[in-house]
Design a protein around this motif. Structure first.
Motif, PDB file in Angstrom:
ATOM      1  N   ILE A  60     -29.344  45.025 -26.646  1.00 19.69           N
ATOM      2  CA  ILE A  60     -29.045  46.096 -27.595  1.00 19.69           C
ATOM      3  C   ILE A  60     -27.539  46.263 -27.816  1.00 19.69           C
ATOM      4  O   ILE A  60     -27.101  46.705 -28.879  1.00 19.69           O
ATOM      5  N   PHE A  61     -26.700  45.868 -26.845  1.00 23.58           N
ATOM      6  CA  PHE A  61     -25.244  46.001 -26.996  1.00 23.58           C
ATOM      7  C   PHE A  61     -24.589  44.700 -27.438  1.00 23.58           C
ATOM      8  O   PHE A  61     -23.359  44.587 -27.388  1.00 23.58           O
ATOM      9  N   ASP A  62     -25.380  43.765 -27.898  1.00 22.94           N
ATOM     10  CA  ASP A  62     -24.834  42.509 -28.412  1.00 22.94           C
ATOM     11  C   ASP A  62     -24.143  42.762 -29.754  1.00 22.94           C
ATOM     12  O   ASP A  62     -24.639  43.539 -30.586  1.00 22.94           O
ATOM     13  N   ASN A  63     -23.019  42.120 -29.992  1.00 20.45           N
ATOM     14  CA  ASN A  63     -22.244  42.330 -31.221  1.00 20.45           C
ATOM     15  C   ASN A  63     -22.456  41.252 -32.272  1.00 20.45           C
ATOM     16  O   ASN A  63     -21.733  41.210 -33.263  1.00 20.45           O
ATOM     17  N   SER A  64     -23.412  40.382 -32.076  1.00 17.96           N
ATOM     18  CA  SER A  64     -23.663  39.332 -33.063  1.00 17.96           C
ATOM     19  C   SER A  64     -24.221  39.933 -34.340  1.00 17.96           C
ATOM     20  O   SER A  64     -24.947  40.933 -34.308  1.00 17.96           O
TER      21      SER A  64
END
Length: 296
Positions: A60-64
């Motif tokens: 959920i905190f991935d910046n892709s």
């Protein structure tokens, strides 16, 4: 046979004015660039909400910019038995639908009286109606909460519908009054000359002509009631009656200190997508209703 040599094209001298066509092209490009920036600025939060709703809880905190891999587990969790989100969507539909119908009925008759009848202080009354919609919702929560507690309206639909009407009716009256003022009065007079009563002339002549304005007002009122939060949060604490916007704010994670961002994003998409589809599908009618009064 004589030939003439072509003169080489020379660059314009310093101080030569730029052609008007070039000025217009740069102006149009700047307008398109500005619109593109506004478009990106307005839609980027919604895009990120969709992307986040399709991520796994661990990502959920991935910046892709795209979810990898795609997952619908958040949408599955939203509709499991613990959240009662389906009931909340139904409650939102009931509250927004009843508010829209009631605001249209009262707004149509009030707009007809203001636009067609001659009486004293008409402008003052219209100004007071519009002024009531300028108060923030939080300013009326405390007195309404006390009043509804005394009459037993807490945890009921009417505790949300009645306050919503205080903001929906001024919107309906203002839009419909402006629209009905643009309709020619001669059509009603011709209908009454042909034997119609004033009620029949209103129902068979004026109301069909005012349909674009009524349709536009209905959509705007429905969207306002569907998105309302502060009053629904204050008046209802029963999960069986709370609306979708309140249900999203009360989502809980697996532990007390965990925030279910993925589920909240998925629920936000579910609440927002129907409104976006409705506006896109009826955008021509909305524009017609908002501009018909100016064009007649």
């Amino acid at each position: 046979m004589t030939t003439t040599a072509l003169k080489p094209r020379t660059a314009p001298a310093a101080g030569t004015p730029v052609p008007a066509r070039r000025k217009r092209s740069w102006r149009s490009y700047s307008v398109y660039a500005g619109l593109a920036l506004i478009f990106i600025y307005c839609l980027s939060p919604f895009y990120w909400m969709i992307v986040s709703s399709l991520r796994r809880t661990a990502d959920i905190f991935d910046n892709s910019p795209l979810p990898a891999p795609f997952s619908v587990e958040n949408y599955v969790k939203v509709f499991d038995g613990s959240t009662m989100f389906g009931q909340a969507l139904l409650n939102s539909l009931i509250v927004a639908g009843v508010t829209t119908v009631a605001a249209l009925v009262m707004g149509i008759f009030a707009a007809y009286a203001i636009s067609r009848l001659n009486f004293r202080f008409k402008s003052v009354i219209l100004g007071v109606i519009i002024a009531t919609s300028m108060f923030p919702g939080i300013s009326v929560v405390v007195p309404l909460l006390r009043f509804f507690s005394d009459i037993g309206w807490i945890n009921t639909y009417q505790a949300m519908i009645v306050p919503n009407l205080s903001f929906a009716i001024p919107l309906a009256v203002w839009n419909l009054t402006t629209f009905m003022k643009s309709l020619p009065f001669d059509l009603e007079e011709a209908a009454m000359i042909d034997g119609c009563t004033k009620w029949q002339a209103f129902r068979k002549v004026l109301l069909p002509l005012a349909a674009p304005g009524v349709f536009t007002t209905a959509i705007l009122t429905f969207i306002h009631s569907w998105n309302e939060f502060i009053i629904a949060l204050s008046m209802v604490n029963d999960p069986q009656v709370q609306t979708a916007t309140v249900a999203i704010s009360k989502f809980t994670g697996a532990t007390e200190f965990q925030a279910p961002f993925g589920e909240q994003m998925a629920a936000g998409v579910i609440v927002t997508v129907p409104l976006v589809i409705m506006v896109l599908f009826f955008q021509r009618r909305i524009v017609e209703g908002l501009t018909a009064g100016a064009g007649k």
